[in-house]
Design a protein around this motif. Structure first.
Motif, mmCIF file in Angstrom:
data_model
loop_
_atom_site.group_PDB
_atom_site.id
_atom_site.type_symbol
_atom_site.label_atom_id
_atom_site.label_comp_id
_atom_site.label_asym_id
_atom_site.label_seq_id
_atom_site.Cartn_x
_atom_site.Cartn_y
_atom_site.Cartn_z
ATOM 1 N N MET A 1 -60.551 66.927 -85.942
ATOM 2 C CA MET A 1 -61.175 65.762 -86.556
ATOM 3 C C MET A 1 -60.906 64.542 -85.667
ATOM 4 S SD MET A 1 -60.676 64.188 -90.364
ATOM 5 C CE MET A 1 -58.965 63.795 -90.219
ATOM 6 N N ALA A 2 -61.914 63.750 -85.503
ATOM 7 C CA ALA A 2 -61.795 62.541 -84.684
ATOM 8 C C ALA A 2 -60.951 61.498 -85.402
ATOM 9 C CB ALA A 2 -63.179 61.979 -84.405
ATOM 10 N N SER A 3 -60.388 60.620 -84.625
ATOM 11 C CA SER A 3 -59.601 59.558 -85.227
ATOM 12 C C SER A 3 -60.529 58.543 -85.901
ATOM 13 C CB SER A 3 -58.752 58.869 -84.160
ATOM 14 O OG SER A 3 -59.573 58.128 -83.285
ATOM 15 N N ARG A 4 -59.967 57.756 -86.775
ATOM 16 C CA ARG A 4 -60.745 56.725 -87.464
ATOM 17 C C ARG A 4 -61.340 55.738 -86.472
ATOM 18 N NH1 ARG A 4 -57.376 54.673 -92.710
ATOM 19 N NH2 ARG A 4 -57.428 56.624 -93.855
ATOM 20 N N LYS A 5 -60.567 55.395 -85.456
ATOM 21 C CA LYS A 5 -61.012 54.437 -84.456
ATOM 22 C C LYS A 5 -62.268 54.955 -83.748
ATOM 23 C CE LYS A 5 -59.333 52.158 -80.269
ATOM 24 N NZ LYS A 5 -58.195 52.047 -79.342
ATOM 25 N N ASN A 6 -62.247 56.225 -83.337
ATOM 26 C CA ASN A 6 -63.405 56.799 -82.657
ATOM 27 C C ASN A 6 -64.593 56.938 -83.596
ATOM 28 O OD1 ASN A 6 -62.055 56.970 -80.240
ATOM 29 N ND2 ASN A 6 -61.398 59.077 -80.568
ATOM 30 N N LEU A 7 -64.332 57.254 -84.855
ATOM 31 C CA LEU A 7 -65.411 57.377 -85.831
ATOM 32 C C LEU A 7 -66.063 56.018 -86.081
ATOM 33 C CD1 LEU A 7 -66.895 59.382 -87.588
ATOM 34 C CD2 LEU A 7 -65.192 59.007 -89.370
ATOM 35 N N LYS A 8 -65.260 54.967 -86.156
ATOM 36 C CA LYS A 8 -65.800 53.616 -86.318
ATOM 37 C C LYS A 8 -66.635 53.212 -85.103
ATOM 38 C CE LYS A 8 -62.274 51.715 -89.364
ATOM 39 N NZ LYS A 8 -61.207 50.708 -89.523
ATOM 40 N N LYS A 9 -66.163 53.571 -83.908
ATOM 41 C CA LYS A 9 -66.925 53.272 -82.703
ATOM 42 C C LYS A 9 -68.263 53.993 -82.724
ATOM 43 C CE LYS A 9 -63.207 52.247 -79.438
ATOM 44 N NZ LYS A 9 -62.559 52.668 -78.179
ATOM 45 N N SER A 10 -68.280 55.234 -83.184
ATOM 46 C CA SER A 10 -69.529 55.994 -83.259
ATOM 47 C C SER A 10 -70.500 55.371 -84.245
ATOM 48 C CB SER A 10 -69.244 57.442 -83.658
ATOM 49 O OG SER A 10 -68.497 58.096 -82.666
ATOM 50 N N VAL A 11 -69.993 54.967 -85.402
ATOM 51 C CA VAL A 11 -70.845 54.324 -86.405
ATOM 52 C C VAL A 11 -71.416 53.022 -85.846
ATOM 53 C CG1 VAL A 11 -70.837 53.167 -88.658
ATOM 54 C CG2 VAL A 11 -69.750 55.387 -88.410
ATOM 55 N N ASN A 12 -70.578 52.229 -85.202
ATOM 56 C CA ASN A 12 -71.042 50.969 -84.613
ATOM 57 C C ASN A 12 -72.080 51.211 -83.524
ATOM 58 O OD1 ASN A 12 -69.564 49.157 -86.192
ATOM 59 N ND2 ASN A 12 -67.776 49.338 -84.871
ATOM 60 N N TYR A 13 -71.867 52.227 -82.695
ATOM 61 C CA TYR A 13 -72.803 52.532 -81.624
ATOM 62 C C TYR A 13 -74.159 52.956 -82.184
ATOM 63 C CZ TYR A 13 -74.991 54.856 -77.690
ATOM 64 O OH TYR A 13 -75.885 55.238 -76.727
ATOM 65 N N ILE A 14 -74.154 53.853 -83.144
ATOM 66 C CA ILE A 14 -75.409 54.343 -83.730
ATOM 67 C C ILE A 14 -76.143 53.210 -84.435
ATOM 68 C CG2 ILE A 14 -76.375 55.884 -85.489
ATOM 69 C CD1 ILE A 14 -74.116 57.873 -84.669
ATOM 70 N N ALA A 15 -75.415 52.400 -85.195
ATOM 71 C CA ALA A 15 -76.048 51.275 -85.882
ATOM 72 C C ALA A 15 -76.617 50.275 -84.868
ATOM 73 C CB ALA A 15 -75.045 50.583 -86.802
ATOM 74 N N GLY A 16 -75.911 50.045 -83.790
ATOM 75 C CA GLY A 16 -76.399 49.146 -82.755
ATOM 76 C C GLY A 16 -77.663 49.658 -82.091
#
Length: 89
Positions: A1-16
């Motif tokens: 499982m990915a860390s929370r930090k990496n998951l937040k970065k992924s969400v931010n990237y996709i939303a961007g």
């Protein structure tokens, strides 16, 4: 499982990326409904805030189930936004 930090970065990237694509459609595609594009950009920002908040407040005890539901909800919301973007132009 990915860390929370990496998951937040992924969400931010996709939303961007979704936001940028919607902005490009509203500015450069002739005949695109600019009002609907603005509403969709607002939905994208709200989606980003919602999912970042959900990552920060994980359910104790059922972490694996929480992240499975998170991924399915996120993918469904992204697909919904992509379908709405395809109808803009």
């Amino acid at each position: 499982m990915a860390s929370r930090k990496n998951l937040k970065k992924s969400v931010n990237y996709i939303a961007g990326e979704l936001f940028t694509e919607c902005l490009v459609i509203s500015k450069f595609v002739p005949g695109a409904d600019k009002q609907k594009a603005d509403e969709l950009m607002g939905k994208i920002l709200n989606m980003q805030d919602e999912f970042i908040s959900r990552i920060s407040h994980t359910e104790p005890g059922n972490v694996k189930g929480f992240y499975k539901k998170f991924h399915s909800d996120f993918n469904a919301k992204v697909n919904e936004i992509i379908d709405a973007m395809s109808k803009l132009g």
